[in-house]
Design a protein around this motif. Structure first.
Motif, PDB file in Angstrom:
ATOM      1  N   PHE A 135      34.863   5.978  43.905  1.00  0.00           N
ATOM      2  CA  PHE A 135      35.330   4.791  42.662  1.00  0.00           C
ATOM      3  C   PHE A 135      36.293   5.487  41.516  1.00  0.00           C
ATOM      4  CE2 PHE A 135      31.367   2.726  44.139  1.00  0.00           C
ATOM      5  CZ  PHE A 135      32.077   1.392  44.874  1.00  0.00           C
ATOM      6  N   VAL A 136      37.677   4.630  41.638  1.00  0.00           N
ATOM      7  CA  VAL A 136      38.782   4.623  40.371  1.00  0.00           C
ATOM      8  C   VAL A 136      38.482   3.553  39.716  1.00  0.00           C
ATOM      9  CG1 VAL A 136      39.490   7.585  41.310  1.00  0.00           C
ATOM     10  CG2 VAL A 136      40.058   4.978  41.937  1.00  0.00           C
ATOM     11  N   ASP A 137      38.773   3.268  38.815  1.00  0.00           N
ATOM     12  CA  ASP A 137      38.080   1.883  37.759  1.00  0.00           C
ATOM     13  C   ASP A 137      39.949   1.523  37.867  1.00  0.00           C
ATOM     14  OD1 ASP A 137      38.169   0.211  36.279  1.00  0.00           O
ATOM     15  OD2 ASP A 137      37.608   1.455  34.652  1.00  0.00           O
ATOM     16  N   VAL A 138      40.304   0.071  37.724  1.00  0.00           N
ATOM     17  CA  VAL A 138      41.571  -0.772  37.941  1.00  0.00           C
ATOM     18  C   VAL A 138      42.042  -0.588  36.500  1.00  0.00           C
ATOM     19  CG1 VAL A 138      40.867  -1.719  39.662  1.00  0.00           C
ATOM     20  CG2 VAL A 138      40.360  -2.887  37.430  1.00  0.00           C
ATOM     21  N   GLN A 139      43.758  -1.347  36.795  1.00  0.00           N
ATOM     22  CA  GLN A 139      44.280  -1.489  35.958  1.00  0.00           C
ATOM     23  C   GLN A 139      43.644  -2.961  35.258  1.00  0.00           C
ATOM     24  OE1 GLN A 139      47.733  -1.951  37.534  1.00  0.00           O
ATOM     25  NE2 GLN A 139      48.499   0.304  37.209  1.00  0.00           N
ATOM     26  N   PRO A 140      43.807  -2.811  33.989  1.00  0.00           N
ATOM     27  CA  PRO A 140      43.452  -3.983  33.046  1.00  0.00           C
ATOM     28  C   PRO A 140      44.030  -5.554  33.231  1.00  0.00           C
ATOM     29  CG  PRO A 140      44.161  -2.541  31.322  1.00  0.00           C
ATOM     30  CD  PRO A 140      44.230  -1.844  33.062  1.00  0.00           C
ATOM     31  N   ASN A 141      45.707  -5.409  34.139  1.00  0.00           N
ATOM     32  CA  ASN A 141      46.495  -6.496  33.919  1.00  0.00           C
ATOM     33  C   ASN A 141      46.535  -6.961  34.894  1.00  0.00           C
ATOM     34  OD1 ASN A 141      47.860  -4.210  34.653  1.00  0.00           O
ATOM     35  ND2 ASN A 141      48.967  -4.321  33.773  1.00  0.00           N
TER      36      ASN A 141
ATOM     37  N   VAL B 101      37.271  -0.982  32.822  1.00  0.00           N
ATOM     38  CA  VAL B 101      37.895  -2.007  32.989  1.00  0.00           C
ATOM     39  C   VAL B 101      37.131  -3.226  33.935  1.00  0.00           C
ATOM     40  CG1 VAL B 101      39.923  -2.507  33.583  1.00  0.00           C
ATOM     41  CG2 VAL B 101      39.559  -0.723  32.456  1.00  0.00           C
ATOM     42  N   SER B 102      36.959  -2.268  35.022  1.00  0.00           N
ATOM     43  CA  SER B 102      36.201  -3.435  36.415  1.00  0.00           C
ATOM     44  C   SER B 102      35.201  -4.150  35.738  1.00  0.00           C
ATOM     45  CB  SER B 102      35.286  -2.309  37.471  1.00  0.00           C
ATOM     46  OG  SER B 102      36.576  -1.534  37.828  1.00  0.00           O
ATOM     47  N   GLU B 103      34.193  -3.291  34.665  1.00  0.00           N
ATOM     48  CA  GLU B 103      33.241  -4.097  33.919  1.00  0.00           C
ATOM     49  C   GLU B 103      33.723  -5.330  32.987  1.00  0.00           C
ATOM     50  OE1 GLU B 103      30.186  -1.432  32.722  1.00  0.00           O
ATOM     51  OE2 GLU B 103      30.545  -0.300  34.456  1.00  0.00           O
ATOM     52  N   HIS B 104      34.585  -5.600  32.114  1.00  0.00           N
ATOM     53  CA  HIS B 104      35.093  -5.851  31.635  1.00  0.00           C
ATOM     54  C   HIS B 104      35.611  -6.774  32.855  1.00  0.00           C
ATOM     55  CE1 HIS B 104      37.319  -7.634  28.374  1.00  0.00           C
ATOM     56  NE2 HIS B 104      38.195  -8.044  29.108  1.00  0.00           N
TER      57      HIS B 104
ATOM     58  N   PRO C  70      47.117 -13.957  35.139  1.00  0.00           N
ATOM     59  CA  PRO C  70      47.370 -13.044  35.706  1.00  0.00           C
ATOM     60  C   PRO C  70      48.974 -12.764  35.925  1.00  0.00           C
ATOM     61  CG  PRO C  70      47.134 -15.265  37.318  1.00  0.00           C
ATOM     62  CD  PRO C  70      47.178 -15.499  35.689  1.00  0.00           C
ATOM     63  N   VAL C  71      49.113 -11.037  35.307  1.00  0.00           N
ATOM     64  CA  VAL C  71      50.393 -10.503  35.353  1.00  0.00           C
ATOM     65  C   VAL C  71      50.766 -10.033  36.431  1.00  0.00           C
ATOM     66  CG1 VAL C  71      51.368  -8.368  34.679  1.00  0.00           C
ATOM     67  CG2 VAL C  71      49.541  -9.872  32.697  1.00  0.00           C
ATOM     68  N   ILE C  72      51.636  -9.911  36.855  1.00  0.00           N
ATOM     69  CA  ILE C  72      52.142  -9.408  38.159  1.00  0.00           C
ATOM     70  C   ILE C  72      53.081  -8.876  37.674  1.00  0.00           C
ATOM     71  CG2 ILE C  72      53.262 -10.335  40.674  1.00  0.00           C
ATOM     72  CD1 ILE C  72      51.014 -11.700  39.901  1.00  0.00           C
ATOM     73  N   ALA C  73      53.124  -7.478  38.475  1.00  0.00           N
ATOM     74  CA  ALA C  73      54.143  -5.442  38.137  1.00  0.00           C
ATOM     75  C   ALA C  73      55.093  -6.262  38.479  1.00  0.00           C
ATOM     76  CB  ALA C  73      52.622  -5.260  38.817  1.00  0.00           C
ATOM     77  N   PRO C  74      56.578  -5.613  37.921  1.00  0.00           N
ATOM     78  CA  PRO C  74      57.197  -5.587  38.216  1.00  0.00           C
ATOM     79  C   PRO C  74      57.139  -4.388  39.683  1.00  0.00           C
ATOM     80  CG  PRO C  74      57.133  -4.455  35.949  1.00  0.00           C
ATOM     81  CD  PRO C  74      55.950  -4.591  37.094  1.00  0.00           C
ATOM     82  N   GLY C  75      58.104  -5.760  40.663  1.00  0.00           N
ATOM     83  CA  GLY C  75      58.583  -4.787  41.793  1.00  0.00           C
ATOM     84  C   GLY C  75      57.631  -5.414  42.830  1.00  0.00           C
TER      85      GLY C  75
ATOM     86  N   ASN D  71      44.148  -4.110  39.590  1.00  0.00           N
ATOM     87  CA  ASN D  71      44.361  -3.169  40.632  1.00  0.00           C
ATOM     88  C   ASN D  71      44.373  -1.910  40.830  1.00  0.00           C
ATOM     89  OD1 ASN D  71      44.546  -4.918  43.122  1.00  0.00           O
ATOM     90  ND2 ASN D  71      47.027  -4.797  43.196  1.00  0.00           N
ATOM     91  N   MET D  72      43.593  -0.822  41.649  1.00  0.00           N
ATOM     92  CA  MET D  72      43.456   0.837  40.939  1.00  0.00           C
ATOM     93  C   MET D  72      44.843   0.881  40.137  1.00  0.00           C
ATOM     94  SD  MET D  72      43.095   3.837  44.453  1.00  0.00           S
ATOM     95  CE  MET D  72      42.187   3.297  44.767  1.00  0.00           C
ATOM     96  N   ASP D  73      44.280   2.043  39.237  1.00  0.00           N
ATOM     97  CA  ASP D  73      44.514   2.913  38.244  1.00  0.00           C
ATOM     98  C   ASP D  73      45.143   4.107  38.888  1.00  0.00           C
ATOM     99  OD1 ASP D  73      45.870   3.571  36.030  1.00  0.00           O
ATOM    100  OD2 ASP D  73      44.315   2.651  34.526  1.00  0.00           O
ATOM    101  N   PRO D  74      46.653   4.205  38.916  1.00  0.00           N
ATOM    102  CA  PRO D  74      46.773   5.466  39.724  1.00  0.00           C
ATOM    103  C   PRO D  74      46.603   6.578  38.840  1.00  0.00           C
ATOM    104  CG  PRO D  74      48.498   3.925  40.215  1.00  0.00           C
ATOM    105  CD  PRO D  74      47.754   3.099  39.767  1.00  0.00           C
ATOM    106  N   ASN D  75      46.548   5.833  37.696  1.00  0.00           N
ATOM    107  CA  ASN D  75      46.610   7.751  36.399  1.00  0.00           C
ATOM    108  C   ASN D  75      45.299   7.709  36.985  1.00  0.00           C
ATOM    109  OD1 ASN D  75      48.436   6.835  35.326  1.00  0.00           O
ATOM    110  ND2 ASN D  75      47.588   5.103  33.984  1.00  0.00           N
ATOM    111  N   HIS D  76      44.251   7.429  37.277  1.00  0.00           N
ATOM    112  CA  HIS D  76      42.424   7.474  37.197  1.00  0.00           C
ATOM    113  C   HIS D  76      42.921   8.908  38.853  1.00  0.00           C
ATOM    114  CE1 HIS D  76      41.157   6.145  34.009  1.00  0.00           C
ATOM    115  NE2 HIS D  76      41.200   4.741  34.628  1.00  0.00           N
ATOM    116  N   ILE D  77      43.394   8.614  39.841  1.00  0.00           N
ATOM    117  CA  ILE D  77      43.034   8.772  40.976  1.00  0.00           C
ATOM    118  C   ILE D  77      43.519  10.555  41.287  1.00  0.00           C
ATOM    119  CG2 ILE D  77      44.056   9.207  43.554  1.00  0.00           C
ATOM    120  CD1 ILE D  77      45.558   7.070  42.727  1.00  0.00           C
TER     121      ILE D  77
END
Ligand SMILES: Cc1ncc(COP(=O)(O)O)c(C=O)c1O
Length: 367
Positions: free
Chosen positions: A100-106, A331-334, A271-276, A109-115
């Motif tokens: 598992f890798v954690d998700v983005q707070p906004n 983040v997932s737990e939050h 909810p936040v929709i990411a740019p793009g 979805n998968m946080d690429p920084n943790h991969i």
């Protein structure tokens, strides 16, 4: 008010659905009938890839994708803990290890920084999820995967119809999988799913795996499953698909209207929709400071709401062998303890949405 109004849609297309069902009853090809192939052709064109392999569920789609990649016991597959259990369940079913890798707070979805930190010599795939209707950051995820030579399987069960950088979900990586569970953006009247790929060899393998590893009748070069989509469900999907593009637009419009209506309510984050990205809002999910108070307030006003994935996968008994503990994926737990999904469907009216807003109003006075 319904949490997800499936009846309004059925009312619009009931006659054509009845006609399609009658046609199947007339020709009697209940398994792999012509509607299955008609649907696959239509969906492949919509997604923009050469191959669509329809199947019995979104779970089977993910399982067959992993089987086609020859995932073996002890292999590692990187995914997220904040998702429906199927995503990690199929990894464990093959005796591989969900990492598992954690998700983005906004976006959740998968946080690429943790991969990168999760990649080991045993990593065989990365499986991001497009939770609640928008794709993960597939551009960054693909770039990392490519650097390490690892295939990416998109779990697009909740984001079919959404786009990322102008391309449709399920056309964003080596393999894209989706679900046609009734409440999904494109749902049938039972279980169903589909896999998409541009890779001819993988498509061939997945078609075989779908029918017990069979290439020609009674020849089984591979171990497979019974993973076919019923002809009746394909027939229903063909008619439901006629409405799908306009329903995706309606979902986006309704999402934006919620954003505006709920913008000033203290104690909630919309909810936040990411740019793009565009979202199909499989769910309209807010974060609430006091989620339980909020859902109780809504319930007292007969407004349905659902808190999904309140216990993230790393804390589920099914994955206890991974020895995770609370705090491992904060983040997932939050998100799991603050998320609340509000009524959503392409047929939700402005009046319904204003009722939801009024339903939320006593909540902030209690904060
Ligand atoms: C993110 C995610 N992945 C996979 C699945 C599995 O789909 P199905 O229920 O069709 O097996 C679902 C369905 O709920 C889902 O939401």
């Amino acid at each position: 008010m319904q949490f997800i109004d499936l009846a309004a849609q059925q009312k619009k297309i009931r006659t054509s659905i009845d006609r399609r069902i009658s046609q199947v009853l007339d020709h009697g090809k209940y398994i792999m009938g012509p509607e299955v192939f008609e649907l696959e052709e239509m969906l492949a064109e919509y997604v923009g890839v050469p191959h669509c392999i329809s199947c019995a569920s979104g779970t089977d789609a993910l399982l067959m994708a992993l089987m086609a990649l020859d995932i073996q016991p002890g292999d590692e597959v990187i995914t997220v803990p904040y998702t429906w259990i199927s995503t990690a369940e199929v990894i464990a079913l093959l005796r591989a290890k969900p990492v598992f890798v954690d998700v983005q707070p906004n976006t959740f979805n998968m946080d690429p920084n943790h991969i990168e930190a999760a990649i080991t010599p045993r990593t065989r795939a990365i499986m991001p999820v497009g939770i609640y209707g928008q794709c993960a950051d597939m551009t960054r995820i693909n770039a990392i995967a490519e650097r390490h030579g690892i295939p990416v399987i998109e779990d697009g069960a909740q984001c079919f119809g959404a786009t990322h950088q102008g391309r449709r979900s399920c056309n964003l990586s080596l393999i894209g999988c989706t679900s046609f569970f009734p409440s999904k953006p494109l749902g049938c009247y039972g279980d169903g799913g589909a896999i998409f790929t541009a890779d001819d060899d993988l498509a061939d393998r997945m078609r075989q795996i779908r029918i017990h590893g069979q290439k020609v009748k009674h020849q089984h070069p591979l171990v497979g499953i019974n993973g076919r989509l019923d002809t009746l469900q394909a027939a229903i999907l063909l008619e439901k698909f006629v409405l799908f593009p306009e329903e995706c637009e309606a979902r986006a419009r309704i999402g934006r209207r919620y954003d505006t209506l709920l913008a000033d309510i203290p104690g909630i984050t919309t909810p936040v929709i990411a740019p793009g990205n565009t979202s199909v809002y499989a769910q309209y999910t807010i974060l609430a400071k006091d989620r339980d108070a909020l859902s109780a307030t809504l319930k007292s006003r007969d407004i349905p709401s659902v808190a999904y994935y309140t216990s993230p996968l790393h804390l589920q008994g099914a994955f206890s062998d991974l020895n995770h503990k609370p705090g491992d994926f904060p983040v997932s737990e939050h998100v799991a303890s603050h998320c609340l999904s509000l009524p959503m469907s392409p047929y939700l009216t402005q009046t319904d949405q204003e009722t939801v807003k009024r339903g939320l109003t006593p909540y902030h006075t209690t904060l």
